[in-house]
Design an enzyme around this catalytic site. Structure first.
Site, mmCIF file in Angstrom:
data_model
loop_
_atom_site.group_PDB
_atom_site.id
_atom_site.type_symbol
_atom_site.label_atom_id
_atom_site.label_comp_id
_atom_site.label_asym_id
_atom_site.label_seq_id
_atom_site.Cartn_x
_atom_site.Cartn_y
_atom_site.Cartn_z
ATOM 1 N N ASP A 200 0.845 2.797 -5.768
ATOM 2 C CA ASP A 200 -0.135 1.824 -4.815
ATOM 3 C C ASP A 200 0.600 0.452 -4.565
ATOM 4 O O ASP A 200 0.916 0.101 -5.667
ATOM 5 C CB ASP A 200 -1.522 1.728 -5.892
ATOM 6 C CG ASP A 200 -2.653 1.144 -4.893
ATOM 7 O OD1 ASP A 200 -2.892 1.955 -3.799
ATOM 8 O OD2 ASP A 200 -3.178 0.268 -5.127
ATOM 9 N N GLU A 242 3.170 3.450 -1.259
ATOM 10 C CA GLU A 242 2.614 2.954 -0.266
ATOM 11 C C GLU A 242 3.257 1.624 -0.013
ATOM 12 O O GLU A 242 3.114 0.729 -0.713
ATOM 13 C CB GLU A 242 1.321 2.786 -0.653
ATOM 14 C CG GLU A 242 0.237 2.052 0.514
ATOM 15 C CD GLU A 242 -0.875 1.595 0.065
ATOM 16 O OE1 GLU A 242 -2.108 1.728 0.603
ATOM 17 O OE2 GLU A 242 -1.134 1.137 -1.273
HETATM 18 C C1 GLC Z 1 -4.563 1.153 -1.697
HETATM 19 C C2 GLC Z 1 -5.329 2.213 -1.776
HETATM 20 C C3 GLC Z 1 -6.718 1.548 -1.529
HETATM 21 C C4 GLC Z 1 -7.033 0.489 -2.529
HETATM 22 C C5 GLC Z 1 -6.063 -0.481 -2.327
HETATM 23 C C6 GLC Z 1 -6.258 -1.303 -3.589
HETATM 24 O O1 GLC Z 1 -4.149 0.477 -0.295
HETATM 25 O O2 GLC Z 1 -4.694 3.168 -0.875
HETATM 26 O O3 GLC Z 1 -7.539 2.871 -1.444
HETATM 27 O O4 GLC Z 1 -8.220 0.091 -1.974
HETATM 28 O O5 GLC Z 1 -4.733 0.002 -2.619
HETATM 29 O O6 GLC Z 1 -5.862 -0.616 -4.838
#
Ligand code: GLC
Length: 550
Positions: A200, A242
């Site tokens: 993440d 991500e």
């Molecule tokens: C990422 C996740 C999202 C979450 C954020 C905070 O973007 O995909 O769902 O709210 O991180 O952890």
């Protein structure tokens, strides 16, 4: 066949709490998921990505952990989790989990201790400032719902940094003790048997936050360290991250300037996602062609993960305001369908007017483009969203298994469900459910099964190189190819409504090929490739050549 399993994987993401409830308490659980592994195996999924599984106050759907070494008791026990890994492995399915270490919940014992006193051993595990930082109102990830990135804590008598919501204080990655802990967390889950992590918020994890500096430096070396650590502990484990950043920054996340992929194995292709949405909205493939052309080359071993929908909003922030408005006009016409000034909180089927032809076209395109496809649970049956739920919860409703109370998700009283099931309109579980589609050979689910099986016979899509075939085509039509050691595949997709004829006779097939392997309908045989018919919203997957041994 490539020996990097993740290049030829089909990833399926799900929330345990909305998938299948085995004990009737209204919350999905690990045992419920175990009971659905055969369904996933039949669908052709080879890797599950589980959204956060840790104990959490659930203010951000688990992306706010209070204990990285356990599973949320609502989901079951660590024993259940080990059983899940075993049962998944028996079916040839790997499991990766969300690793959310940019921040913790503000209820995590580390933060509780950190804020309690400047002398706490955990004080320096978070990012503090004595003064109000000048960038207090900059860098918010959730505009509209979040108003600052530094919040004053009266107990701590200081300001703490949070890139996301204020109940998600950022960990201080400049602290060697925090880095060591992150590695320990990874080791723990690898030792239990996960095949890697969905990391993440990667760009924020490596941020060396300086109060007052909205562009704090990034320490990419930490990614190199994590990669080494993971690989020593488990040679075939992957990091799928991500990192929704500008295209020119992307290669650095895969590897250092030497050109080898020594950092993250895979990144979600956010660029392509936005362009796919624009192309579908315009019924014109040009944005996808641009994406294929403009994406920076990846270091050897780096891989994209493609997606149309995930658990978050569709993020259109990499499009221009004008392009974003075009997508909004088609797919998110009501204000209520949009979120964070940049995205759409809908599932794909309602966005495409529940038009079966367009749905097949969109998923055929995603799965045939470069990279590893990621599919969100429920998309395989064409589930809808519930816009009466707040924020991103609209697309996080329970899986619709059958036409029986609570969609077969749970036997609890409806008011006890973690989230209501969709029981009205054209996407209600009466109309959209697994059981009905399983019995129907012409269903969307049956189509997904066939499409994924076809993909598994075409490993060059995941492992090879993908290019646009740059010949004149009728409006709306995209021609692209995938080349690898296993052979060559050619794809035609018609994003428009008009019938088309495409001439690809310049290609050189092998003697007994080419043949159609997937299409929206039966077409006249491929012949000399000079008059390839294609219906409106039609698609064709054509095998042009086979590599040796296939
Ligand atoms: C990422 C996740 C999202 C979450 C954020 C905070 O973007 O995909 O769902 O709210 O991180 O952890």
């Amino acid at each position: 066949m490539g020996d990097r399993w993740y290049s030829e994987a089909v990833v399926y993401c799900l929330d345990i709490d909305t998938y299948a409830d085995s004990d009737g308490d209204g919350v999905g659980d690990i045992r419920g998921l175990i009971g659905r592994l055969d369904y996933l195996a039949r669908l052709g999924v080879t890797c599950l990505w589980l959204h956060p599984i840790h104990p959490s106050p659930n203010k951000d759907d688990g992306y706010d952990a209070t204990d990285f070494y356990n599973v949320d008791p609502r989901f079951g026990t660590l024993g259940d989790f080990a059983e899940l890994l075993h049962q998944a492995q028996n079916r040839g399915i790997r499991v990766i989990i969300d690793l959310v270490v940019n921040h913790t919940s503000d209820q995590h014992p580390w933060f509780v201790s950190a804020r309690s006193s400047p002398d706490s051993p955990y004080r320096d595990w978070y990012v503090w400032s004595d003064e109000e930082p000048e960038d207090r109102h900059q860098g918010m990830v959730f505009p509209g719902e979040q108003h600052e990135t530094w919040t004053y804590d009266r107990t701590a008598k200081g300001w703490y940094y949070h890139r996301f919501y204020k109940f998600q204080p950022d960990l201080n990655m400049a602290n060697p003790a925090v880095r060591a802990e992150v590695k320990k967390i990874m080791s723990f889950w690898l030792q239990l048997g996960v095949s890697g992590f969905r990391m993440d918020a990667a760009p924020f994890i490596i941020e060396l936050t300086e109060p007052g500096n909205p562009n704090s430096p990034k320490d990419f070396e930490f990614l190199t360290e994590l990669r080494q650590h993971v690989q020593w502990r488990r040679g075939d484990a992957v990091l799928l991250a991500e990192a929704n950043v500008e295209p020119d920054q992307l290669p650095t996340f895969f590897g250092d300037s030497g050109g080898s992929a020594n950092r993250l194995h895979m990144l979600f292709d956010f660029m392509l996602n936005g362009r796919l949405m624009l192309a579908l909205a315009r019924q014109d493939p040009e944005p996808v062609i641009e994406a294929l052309r403009d994406t920076p080359a990846l270091p050897e071993g780096g891989q994209w993960a493609t997606f149309l929908r995930n658990h978050d909003e569709i993020d259109l922030s990499r499009l221009t305001a004008e392009q974003r408005n075009e997508v909004y006009a088609q797919f998110g016409p009501d204000e209520d369908m949009r979120i964070y000034d940049r995205g759409i909180r809908r599932r794909l089927a309602p966005m495409l007017g529940n038009d079966r032809r367009r749905l097949e076209l969109a998923y055929s395109l995603q799965f045939s483009l470069r990279g590893t496809p990621v599919l969100r649970y429920g998309e395989e049956i064409g589930m809808g969203e519930d816009l009466s739920l707040p924020g991103r919860q609209a697309i996080r409703t329970p899986m619709q298994w059958r036409y029986q109370p609570n969609a077969g998700f749970s036997t609890a009283d409806p008011e006890k469900l973690v989230r209501p099931v969709i029981d009205k309109g054209e996407f209600s579980y009466e109309k959209v459910n697994v059981t009905a589609q399983r019995a129907d050979r012409t269903s969307l689910l049956a189509w997904f099964e066939r499409m994924i099986r076809t993909l598994r016979e075409a490993p060059e899509i995941g492992s090879g190189s993908t290019t646009h075939i740059d010949v004149p085509t009728p409006p709306g039509v995209l021609a692209h190819r995938a080349d690898g050691s296993t052979g060559t595949m050619v794809f035609l997709h018609n994003l428009g409504t008009g019938d088309a004829v495409v001439d690809l006779s310049h290609l050189e097939p092998e003697a007994d090929l080419p043949i159609d392997v997937l299409g929206d309908r039966s077409y006249a045989p491929v012949g000399k490739l000079d008059r390839l018919q294609l219906a409106g919203y039609g698609y064709r997957w054509i095998r042009l050549r086979r590599g040796r041994g296939f």
